[in-house]
Design an enzyme around this catalytic site. Structure first.
Site, PDB file in Angstrom:
ATOM      1  N   SER A 307       0.811  -1.202   0.000  1.00 40.84           N
ATOM      2  CA  SER A 307       0.000   0.000   0.000  1.00 40.84           C
ATOM      3  C   SER A 307       0.858   1.271   0.000  1.00 40.84           C
ATOM      4  O   SER A 307       1.508   1.572  -0.998  1.00 40.84           O
ATOM      5  CB  SER A 307      -0.957  -0.031   1.194  1.00 40.84           C
ATOM      6  OG  SER A 307      -1.958   0.947   1.081  1.00 40.84           O
ATOM      7  N   ASP A 318      10.074   5.174 -10.383  1.00 41.86           N
ATOM      8  CA  ASP A 318       9.723   5.779 -11.672  1.00 41.86           C
ATOM      9  C   ASP A 318      10.511   7.052 -11.937  1.00 41.86           C
ATOM     10  O   ASP A 318      10.838   7.368 -13.091  1.00 41.86           O
ATOM     11  CB  ASP A 318       8.222   6.084 -11.722  1.00 41.86           C
ATOM     12  CG  ASP A 318       7.384   4.840 -12.005  1.00 41.86           C
ATOM     13  OD1 ASP A 318       7.973   3.748 -12.119  1.00 41.86           O
ATOM     14  OD2 ASP A 318       6.144   4.968 -12.095  1.00 41.86           O
ATOM     15  N   LYS A 332      -0.813  -4.252  -3.249  1.00 41.84           N
ATOM     16  CA  LYS A 332      -2.107  -3.652  -2.874  1.00 41.84           C
ATOM     17  C   LYS A 332      -2.200  -2.274  -3.522  1.00 41.84           C
ATOM     18  O   LYS A 332      -1.650  -1.301  -3.025  1.00 41.84           O
ATOM     19  CB  LYS A 332      -2.233  -3.543  -1.362  1.00 41.84           C
ATOM     20  CG  LYS A 332      -3.555  -2.913  -0.918  1.00 41.84           C
ATOM     21  CD  LYS A 332      -3.615  -2.794   0.597  1.00 41.84           C
ATOM     22  CE  LYS A 332      -4.900  -2.073   1.022  1.00 41.84           C
ATOM     23  NZ  LYS A 332      -4.919  -0.648   0.594  1.00 41.84           N
TER      24      LYS A 332
END
Length: 460
Positions: A307, A318, A332
């Site tokens: 999460s 990224d 999740k």
């Protein structure tokens, strides 16, 4: 959003309006008659289904082996409706809601365990650092079979958690089943007031190590204090940092955004997409947010990183701000909104959106793949228990994101290819008090040193 959520809640109660005066009064107190009246487009089918609910409700109420109160039946019905949607939606009665608020603030009484429910038993997600559970040796993945000799089967997750909490210094015995151990293990410990220290830090040579165990209201401030402390300890001479998110089950979305911003100066952090486009959101890093001044950063993750941990990991990966080392995360990729119910009737935890990394990836059911794969031990897990989101029942689908994996890293130091994926045969058994036995951490230290050396060479 609140109105829409209220409508979703309303239909579950309406059957009681025609079943009994007691239930009619309860539904009126909860304000559901009005909510249902606002959503009558498919009323014919809805009334038929509610009639079915009412028939079952009345049969249970009249013929169950023991008398059951209307409130208990209704609360169980709500919880069943929500938990049948996905593994993360649920109902919290007033006490459970209060407990959740206390835990989010970072203080509660109990053992210090993050748990979930699995096949009728209670599964340990992670013990919280420096708590009775952690000191007693409870491990992630342990299955709790009994509390003080009484089976947890038949107990809801909230009831089991309630039994594990209690008066400080009171004793409790957990019977657990551990993978690879034939017989159940009994572990006794005393409850404590748990002041969750979510951030811990240490100086490993000239590299700053920061461990974040969960995302509570203190996470961002704890990270900031840790960076300041480490810089002072090292007299400003720090090569780089390691952010340890292993076995971090997540927590507050705003704290995930804030912690990401602590290591970023620009760019997107995360976006969420809800059922209704107007409810979708995006968060970007603020200029000058990187507390470390751009020093090399390695993030440790594993299958217990979930999460909010995956939001931070995905943003830093990224953006190419950090190198991720460890094993694939939990996966999740959904956001839960906690919606208080009127009349002191607790709250519902409802899945309201999926989240996406800056490159547009949905990690729902997939997880974050590390840039450098390193396992904590030589053993290959043949897990009998769910290890990731994809192993759970009723998971929501992965949709709406890019299907392209992130491009291969071409900026890793040469040593990254030499790091073994598993410890050598003579590696010492892991001891949480000795960082030298933590194989993943030791490889992360090598990687930060190499990244720092590469940066110096580029500068010369």
């Amino acid at each position: 959003m609140k109105l829409r959520n209220g409508l979703l809640l309303g239909a579950a109660f309406l059957a009681g309006i025609t079943v009994s005066p007691e239930l009619a009064r309860l539904s009126h107190q909860l304000g559901i008659a009005t909510a249902f009246a606002d959503n009558t487009a498919d009323s014919a089918d809805t009334y038929r289904l509610l009639s079915l609910f009412g028939d079952v409700f009345e049969r249970v109420r009249a013929d169950y082996v023991e008398p059951v109160g209307d409130r208990e039946l209704i609360e169980n019905s709500i919880n069943g409706m929500l938990t049948g949607l996905d593994p993360h939606s649920s109902y919290m009665n007033a006490k459970a809601f209060q407990d959740m608020q206390v835990q989010t603030r970072g203080e509660f009484g109990g053992l210090g365990l993050e748990v979930t429910q699995d096949n009728g038993f209670i599964k340990v997600i992670s013990p919280i650092d420096d708590t009775p559970a952690a000191r007693a040796g409870i491990k992630a993945g342990d299955l709790i079979l009994a509390l003080d000799g009484k089976s947890v089967q038949g107990l809801s997750l909230n009831d089991a958690v309630d039994k594990m909490r209690g008066t400080p210094n009171s004793k409790i015995t957990l019977t657990i089943k551990r993978e690879g151990v034939e017989k159940p293990i009994e572990v006794s410990m005393k409850r404590e007031i748990i002041h969750i220290q979510v951030v811990r830090s240490s100086l490993e040579g000239d590299i700053g190590y920061i461990r974040l165990s969960q995302f509570t209201e203190q996470s961002d401030s704890g990270i900031r204090q840790a960076v300041q402390k480490l810089q002072a300890q090292a007299n400003g001479h720090i090569k780089g940092y390691i952010l340890d998110l292993r076995n971090n089950p997540g927590g507050l979305l705003d704290q995930a955004v804030a912690v990401s911003n602590d290591f970023l100066n620009h760019g997107e952090i995360v976006s969420t997409r809800a059922r209704h486009p107007d409810d979708s959101q995006r968060w970007d890093a603020k200029s000058g947010g990187d507390l470390t001044g751009g020093l090399p950063l390695v993030v440790l993750i594993n299958n217990g990183s979930a999460s909010a941990s995956e939001i931070v990991s995905g943003a830093l990966q990224d953006d190419r701000r950090a190198v991720l080392l460890g094993t694939r995360s939990f996966g999740k990729g959904s956001v839960q909104t906690v919606i208080p119910l009127p009349g002191n009737n607790g709250a519902i935890r409802l899945t309201t959106a999926r989240y996406y990394t800056p490159s547009g990836r949905s990690i729902q059911g997939l997880g974050i793949t590390p840039d450098v794969e390193v396992h904590e031990s030589r053993e290959t897990n043949t897990a009998l228990l769910p290890e990731r989101e994809a192993d759970l029942n009723h998971t929501i689908t992965n949709s709406g994101g890019t299907e392209q994996p992130p491009p291969a890293r071409n900026d890793l130091p040469a040593i990254a290819k030499e790091i073994p994926s598993r410890p050598p045969a003579n590696w010492p058994a892991f001891d949480p008090t000795k960082t030298s036995t933590d194989f993943q951490l030791q490889q992360a230290l090598k990687l930060v040193n190499a990244m720092a050396a590469s940066n110096r060479a580029s500068a010369n």
